[in-house]
Design an enzyme around this catalytic site. Structure first.
Site, PDB file in Angstrom:
ATOM      1  N   SER A 122     -35.006  59.101 119.440  1.00  0.00           N
ATOM      2  CA  SER A 122     -35.819  57.992 119.939  1.00  0.00           C
ATOM      3  C   SER A 122     -36.525  58.351 121.229  1.00  0.00           C
ATOM      4  O   SER A 122     -37.454  57.666 121.629  1.00  0.00           O
ATOM      5  CB  SER A 122     -34.927  56.797 120.250  1.00  0.00           C
ATOM      6  OG  SER A 122     -34.138  56.468 119.165  1.00  0.00           O
ATOM      7  N   HIS A 143     -40.053  60.288 113.985  1.00  0.00           N
ATOM      8  CA  HIS A 143     -39.346  59.115 114.508  1.00  0.00           C
ATOM      9  C   HIS A 143     -39.632  57.900 113.631  1.00  0.00           C
ATOM     10  O   HIS A 143     -40.766  57.429 113.587  1.00  0.00           O
ATOM     11  CB  HIS A 143     -39.783  58.882 115.959  1.00  0.00           C
ATOM     12  CG  HIS A 143     -39.039  57.783 116.629  1.00  0.00           C
ATOM     13  ND1 HIS A 143     -39.591  57.014 117.617  1.00  0.00           N
ATOM     14  CD2 HIS A 143     -37.778  57.313 116.458  1.00  0.00           C
ATOM     15  CE1 HIS A 143     -38.707  56.126 118.014  1.00  0.00           C
ATOM     16  NE2 HIS A 143     -37.600  56.286 117.331  1.00  0.00           N
ATOM     17  N   GLU A 155     -43.557  58.110 113.881  1.00  0.00           N
ATOM     18  CA  GLU A 155     -44.209  58.834 114.986  1.00  0.00           C
ATOM     19  C   GLU A 155     -43.960  60.320 114.754  1.00  0.00           C
ATOM     20  O   GLU A 155     -42.807  60.735 114.591  1.00  0.00           O
ATOM     21  CB  GLU A 155     -43.574  58.454 116.333  1.00  0.00           C
ATOM     22  CG  GLU A 155     -44.087  57.186 116.930  1.00  0.00           C
ATOM     23  CD  GLU A 155     -43.418  56.896 118.269  1.00  0.00           C
ATOM     24  OE1 GLU A 155     -44.099  56.400 119.168  1.00  0.00           O
ATOM     25  OE2 GLU A 155     -42.205  57.126 118.426  1.00  0.00           O
ATOM     26  N   ASN A 194     -41.393  53.746 122.117  1.00  0.00           N
ATOM     27  CA  ASN A 194     -40.322  53.392 123.056  1.00  0.00           C
ATOM     28  C   ASN A 194     -40.781  53.393 124.514  1.00  0.00           C
ATOM     29  O   ASN A 194     -40.209  52.689 125.339  1.00  0.00           O
ATOM     30  CB  ASN A 194     -39.103  54.288 122.856  1.00  0.00           C
ATOM     31  CG  ASN A 194     -38.323  53.852 121.626  1.00  0.00           C
ATOM     32  OD1 ASN A 194     -38.332  52.678 121.266  1.00  0.00           O
ATOM     33  ND2 ASN A 194     -37.661  54.793 120.970  1.00  0.00           N
TER      34      ASN A 194
END
Ligand code: 3HC
Length: 289
Positions: A122, A143, A155, A194
């Site tokens: 992450s 991701h 991602e 994130n």
């Protein structure tokens, strides 16, 4: 050499690993899942079967597709079994040491030089993981988002060393085989999503911690005021408080930005084992997953 990816390995059958294994199996790919013990493998398998059942009951897949997906999933506790994999996605806990030791081992085991070794981390910069291998050009970040069968994004994170061929192979698989949408990100802690999401979640926790607003009102505000599918405290529970803290720590380590520092309430809840949906209690109560 660069044939179509038909044999995938997934390391870890927790929330994310199980979701990744499920979407691969649903996309007609042979999936081998690594878990450390038989009990963890059994828990991972039931997690996937429950989600497939949910797919059937919500009309997303047929009974037959559920059966076929279940058949495509095998489990092992031996990384040596990954020798013939064309793509491996690592989805273990957010611990750099654990991830680097897995990649060092995988690099020795996976024989296809054009294989893709991907991490679902992450927030840990992919280069930190890639340098544990002798072939950093085949390491990339893929991701996924929770719940993986529902959220369409992957991602794709490339490092200074990822080869163009590996990037293209990973992107092609995620887009054409799994049917995901791709965004590309540079290799900075937090990547795109994130880096934006986690400061927001931490700010919501600080609001509750300071007594500024109740958790219910914070969540209601974002659901009704901004049309988010769920509020930030409920989302923190879904992602897992330990995961949110690990991402915050990793981003703080990289940028030293106060907005990224984990608030004490988050740290205390993680220490207390209140990890959210997966542990049964977080900001809210759940039936233990
Ligand atoms: N398989 C297939 N489809 C499924 C499914 C499954 N296992 N489970 C649910 N679905 C489908 C449902 O059929 C439904 O589809 P429809 O809208 O076409 O009818 C849709 O998914 C929504 O499911 P539900 O109606 O059962 O549940 P909700 O409407 O309550 O939605 C939610 C639940 C999908 C979790 C939604 O609240 C949501 O999207 N929340 C935000 C989640 C989010 O932001 N995730 C990202 C977290 S960040 C992350 O993962 C990155 C990490 O690094 C931290």
């Amino acid at each position: 050499m660069n044939e179509k990816i038909q044999r995938v390995g997934v390391i870890g059958a927790g929330q994310m690993g199980a979701g990744i294994a499920e979407v691969c199996a649903r996309a007609h790919v042979d999936v081998l899942v690594y878990e450390q013990t038989r009990d963890l493998a059994a828990a991972g398998r039931s997690r996937i079967l429950r989600s497939l059942d949910r797919g059937v009951s919500s009309g997303k897949i047929t009974e037959r597709e559920r059966e076929q997906a279940a058949w495509r999933l095998r489990f092992t506790s031996d990384l040596g079994d990954f020798a013939d994999r064309q793509l491996v996605v690592e989805a273990v806990l957010e611990d750099e040491k654990v991830k680097t030791s897995i990649f060092a081992e995988l690099d020795k085991v996976v024989t296809d030089p054009s294989a893709v070794l991907a991490s679902n981390t992450s927030s840990i910069p992919i280069m930190k993981i890639a340098v544990a291998t002798n072939n950093p050009e085949r390491v990339v970040g893929m991701h996924f988002f929770n719940p993986v069968p529902v959220l369409p994004l992957v991602e794709l994170v490339t490092t200074l060393k990822t080869s163009g061929a590996v990037t293209e192979r990973a992107e092609k698989f995620a887009a054409e085989v799994l049917g995901k949408e791709i965004v590309r990100s540079s290799d900075r802690s937090g990547f795109v999503v994130n880096a934006l999401l986690v400061p927001y979640l931490l700010s919501a926790i600080r609001m509750v911690e300071s007594g500024f607003a109740t958790k219910e009102d914070v969540d209601k505000a974002m659901v009704l005021g901004c049309a988010h599918p769920m509020g930030p405290l409920a989302l923190t529970d879904l992602v897992g408080l330990d995961t949110v803290k690990s991402i915050a720590d990793s981003m703080y380590g990289e940028f030293k930005e106060p907005l990224y520092s984990a608030p004490p309430l988050l740290m205390r809840m993680v220490e207390a084992g209140l990890l959210g949906k997966k542990s049964g209690t977080g900001f809210y109560q759940y039936n233990k997953a």
